[in-house]
Design an enzyme around this catalytic site. Structure first.
Site, PDB file in Angstrom:
ATOM      1  N   ARG A  13     101.131  -0.118 -57.918  1.00 32.80           N
ATOM      2  CA  ARG A  13     102.128  -1.034 -58.479  1.00 32.80           C
ATOM      3  C   ARG A  13     101.517  -2.342 -58.952  1.00 32.80           C
ATOM      4  O   ARG A  13     102.209  -3.160 -59.568  1.00 32.80           O
ATOM      5  CB  ARG A  13     103.179  -1.345 -57.409  1.00 32.80           C
ATOM      6  CG  ARG A  13     104.207  -0.312 -57.352  1.00 32.80           C
ATOM      7  CD  ARG A  13     105.478  -0.623 -56.640  1.00 32.80           C
ATOM      8  NE  ARG A  13     105.647  -1.801 -55.862  1.00 32.80           N
ATOM      9  CZ  ARG A  13     106.392  -1.841 -54.749  1.00 32.80           C
ATOM     10  NH1 ARG A  13     106.959  -0.749 -54.303  1.00 32.80           N
ATOM     11  NH2 ARG A  13     106.571  -2.953 -54.092  1.00 32.80           N
TER      12      ARG A  13
ATOM     13  N   ASP B  23     108.346   4.928 -60.350  1.00 30.63           N
ATOM     14  CA  ASP B  23     108.670   6.316 -59.972  1.00 30.63           C
ATOM     15  C   ASP B  23     109.242   7.131 -61.135  1.00 30.63           C
ATOM     16  O   ASP B  23     109.321   8.351 -61.045  1.00 30.63           O
ATOM     17  CB  ASP B  23     109.681   6.318 -58.820  1.00 30.63           C
ATOM     18  CG  ASP B  23     109.096   5.745 -57.551  1.00 30.63           C
ATOM     19  OD1 ASP B  23     107.867   5.664 -57.456  1.00 30.63           O
ATOM     20  OD2 ASP B  23     109.870   5.374 -56.652  1.00 30.63           O
TER      21      ASP B  23
ATOM     22  N   ARG C 137      89.961  14.820 -45.645  1.00 28.98           N
ATOM     23  CA  ARG C 137      90.312  13.400 -45.455  1.00 28.98           C
ATOM     24  C   ARG C 137      91.507  13.047 -46.330  1.00 28.98           C
ATOM     25  O   ARG C 137      91.755  13.694 -47.352  1.00 28.98           O
ATOM     26  CB  ARG C 137      89.155  12.490 -45.872  1.00 28.98           C
ATOM     27  CG  ARG C 137      87.867  12.720 -45.139  1.00 28.98           C
ATOM     28  CD  ARG C 137      87.887  12.081 -43.770  1.00 28.98           C
ATOM     29  NE  ARG C 137      86.694  12.450 -43.025  1.00 28.98           N
ATOM     30  CZ  ARG C 137      85.542  11.806 -43.109  1.00 28.98           C
ATOM     31  NH1 ARG C 137      85.425  10.766 -43.905  1.00 28.98           N
ATOM     32  NH2 ARG C 137      84.505  12.202 -42.414  1.00 28.98           N
TER      33      ARG C 137
ATOM     34  N   GLY D 152     111.297  -3.129 -55.844  1.00 29.72           N
ATOM     35  CA  GLY D 152     109.831  -3.111 -55.802  1.00 29.72           C
ATOM     36  C   GLY D 152     109.278  -3.599 -57.117  1.00 29.72           C
ATOM     37  O   GLY D 152     109.833  -3.302 -58.176  1.00 29.72           O
TER      38      GLY D 152
ATOM     39  N   THR E  37      98.512  -0.142 -54.541  1.00 30.14           N
ATOM     40  CA  THR E  37      97.545  -0.250 -55.653  1.00 30.14           C
ATOM     41  C   THR E  37      98.209   0.247 -56.930  1.00 30.14           C
ATOM     42  O   THR E  37      97.947  -0.268 -58.021  1.00 30.14           O
ATOM     43  CB  THR E  37      96.321   0.660 -55.368  1.00 30.14           C
ATOM     44  OG1 THR E  37      95.933   0.464 -54.027  1.00 30.14           O
ATOM     45  CG2 THR E  37      95.168   0.392 -56.301  1.00 30.14           C
TER      46      THR E  37
ATOM     47  N   GLU F  10     104.570  10.806 -51.482  1.00 28.27           N
ATOM     48  CA  GLU F  10     104.904  10.333 -50.126  1.00 28.27           C
ATOM     49  C   GLU F  10     106.177  10.979 -49.575  1.00 28.27           C
ATOM     50  O   GLU F  10     106.350  11.099 -48.367  1.00 28.27           O
ATOM     51  CB  GLU F  10     105.062   8.810 -50.133  1.00 28.27           C
ATOM     52  CG  GLU F  10     106.194   8.348 -51.051  1.00 28.27           C
ATOM     53  CD  GLU F  10     106.370   6.851 -51.143  1.00 28.27           C
ATOM     54  OE1 GLU F  10     105.794   6.105 -50.336  1.00 28.27           O
ATOM     55  OE2 GLU F  10     107.120   6.419 -52.043  1.00 28.27           O
TER      56      GLU F  10
HETATM   57  O1  F6P Z   1     109.790   1.383 -56.349  1.00 28.75           O
HETATM   58  C1  F6P Z   1     109.755   2.573 -55.672  1.00 28.75           C
HETATM   59  C2  F6P Z   1     108.592   2.671 -54.762  1.00 28.75           C
HETATM   60  O2  F6P Z   1     107.457   2.543 -55.516  1.00 28.75           O
HETATM   61  C3  F6P Z   1     108.618   3.971 -53.949  1.00 28.75           C
HETATM   62  O3  F6P Z   1     107.906   5.021 -54.505  1.00 28.75           O
HETATM   63  C4  F6P Z   1     108.080   3.540 -52.609  1.00 28.75           C
HETATM   64  O4  F6P Z   1     108.590   4.337 -51.574  1.00 28.75           O
HETATM   65  C5  F6P Z   1     108.579   2.151 -52.501  1.00 28.75           C
HETATM   66  O5  F6P Z   1     108.601   1.630 -53.814  1.00 28.75           O
HETATM   67  C6  F6P Z   1     107.783   1.297 -51.564  1.00 28.75           C
HETATM   68  O6  F6P Z   1     108.057  -0.043 -51.796  1.00 28.75           O
HETATM   69  P1  F6P Z   1     107.954  -1.220 -50.721  1.00 28.75           P
HETATM   70  O7  F6P Z   1     106.707  -0.981 -49.927  1.00 28.75           O
HETATM   71  O8  F6P Z   1     107.893  -2.439 -51.547  1.00 28.75           O
HETATM   72  O9  F6P Z   1     109.166  -1.144 -49.870  1.00 28.75           O
END
Ligand code: F6P
Length: 341
Positions: free
Chosen positions: A274, A127, A265, A10, A272, A221
């Site tokens: 990242r 993370d 809600r 990611g 966002t 998440e």
């Molecule tokens: O890099 C880790 C992370 O930010 C996780 O927290 C998240 O689950 C994941 O990337 C999601 O990444 P992608 O949508 O690019 O698969």
């Protein structure tokens, strides 16, 4: 000497700052040629590369994302993957690789090192879950973005007397939730390391409403209710075996509304966190990692990852770097619990 650089997994704010530091120090101090491999391990697997010079890295320090592109390609899931990488490196005359990535990318780096490829790793992930380093770059930026969102959500939640559930990233580790929740004054913080009791969350939410102060619940998440399972967006797995998480915030907001009778809600911050420009802290950390990765290559010290210990950059074995995840310890969570409700 010809040195390759790649970014895998990611994306994360600060990747370009590492690339810039590797290119500038490699060229200026050592007279190396630097080659950028595109899209993570797919680059050296398919021979997709481009030379990187001063011009290519001008102006990228502040830019989010990665000029090299990224992917979750796993060479060990491809036919003859490691052999193909060796052949490409030999063909392109690349002597060493700087691999910038998280646990998956660095796990591959470790296995390739065992097979005789010269790799130095640089840790990245928003993370902050790599055990061998105190911090990874990208984390500070993600926490800033999440905190700003929480600050903004406070005022709208108060105007409407609503509970707002903010879902942040964090698959196995709740660092973003913990830090942004603490900084943003959340009423409850829920992390993957600690399964939560919905009744308890509802109790904290009610307490906040009693004081006529709208509750903000920050949930990672990967957090899950006691006896329950992770909430998935899709069961499909990527090349490293990860499913796509997401949805716990919406589920929890519905539970809160049902059990309290109050409006509730969910806001999912998602990617966002990242995107965009890295904070000054992340730019400096990423730059220092890049400079020290060049030193490791220069010393012929392969199979290592650069890491932050206190304020020093040190080298740790890739094997150690990828051995375990750094999760939120109970005592850190206990600090935050003081403010719940
Ligand atoms: O890099 C880790 C992370 O930010 C996780 O927290 C998240 O689950 C994941 O990337 C999601 O990444 P992608 O949508 O690019 O698969």
């Amino acid at each position: 000497m010809r040195v390759g650089v790649l970014t895998g997994g990611g994306d994360c704010p600060g990747l370009n700052a590492v690339i810039r530091a590797v290119v500038l120090k490699g060229i200026e101090m050592h007279g190396w040629e630097i080659v950028g491999f595109r899209n993570g391990w797919r680059g050296p697997l398919t021979g997709d590369s481009k030379p990187l010079g001063r011009d290519d890295v001008e102006g990228i320090l502040t830019r989010g994302g990665t000029i090299l592109g990224s992917s979750r390609t796993n060479p060990y899931k491809e036919e003859n993957g490691p052999e193909r990488i060796k052949a490409v490196l030999a063909e392109q005359g690349v002597d060493a690789l700087v691999a910038i990535g998280g646990e998956d990318t660095l796990g591959v780096a470790k296995r390739l090192t065992d097979e005789g490829i010269n790799v130095v790793g640089v840790p990245k992930t928003i993370d902050n879950d790599l055990a061998a380093t105190d911090y990874t770059f990208g984390f500070d930026t993600a926490v800033h973005i999440a905190t700003e969102a929480i600050d903004r959500l406070h005022t709208t939640a108060e105007s409407h007397h609503r509970a707002l559930v903010v879902e942040v990233m964090g698959r196995h580790a709740g660092w973003i939730a913990l830090h942004s929740g603490l900084a943003g004054g959340a009423s409850v913080i829920l992390v993957p390391e600690r399964p939560f009791a919905v009744e308890k969350v509802v109790e904290w939410v009610e307490r906040r409403f009693e004081r006529e102060y709208a509750p903000i619940i920050v949930v990672a998440e990967g957090a899950l209710p006691e006896g329950g399972a992770e909430v998935l967006q899709s069961g499909e797995k990527d090349a490293f075996g990860h499913v796509r998480l997401g949805g716990v915030g919406t589920w929890l907001a519905e539970e809160i509304a049902e059990r309290t009778g109050k409006e509730s809600r969910a806001v999912v911050l998602g990617h966002t966190q990242r995107g965009g420009t890295p904070t000054a802290y992340d730019r400096v950390l990423a730059t220092r990692f890049g400079l020290h990765a060049v030193d490791a290559v220069h010393d012929g010290d392969f199979g290592v990852m650069v890491a932050l210990r206190g304020t020093d950059i040190v080298r740790v074995k890739l094997a150690e770097a990828t051995a375990e995840l750094k999760t939120v310890p109970a005592e850190r969570y206990a600090e935050a619990e003081v403010f719940f409700g």
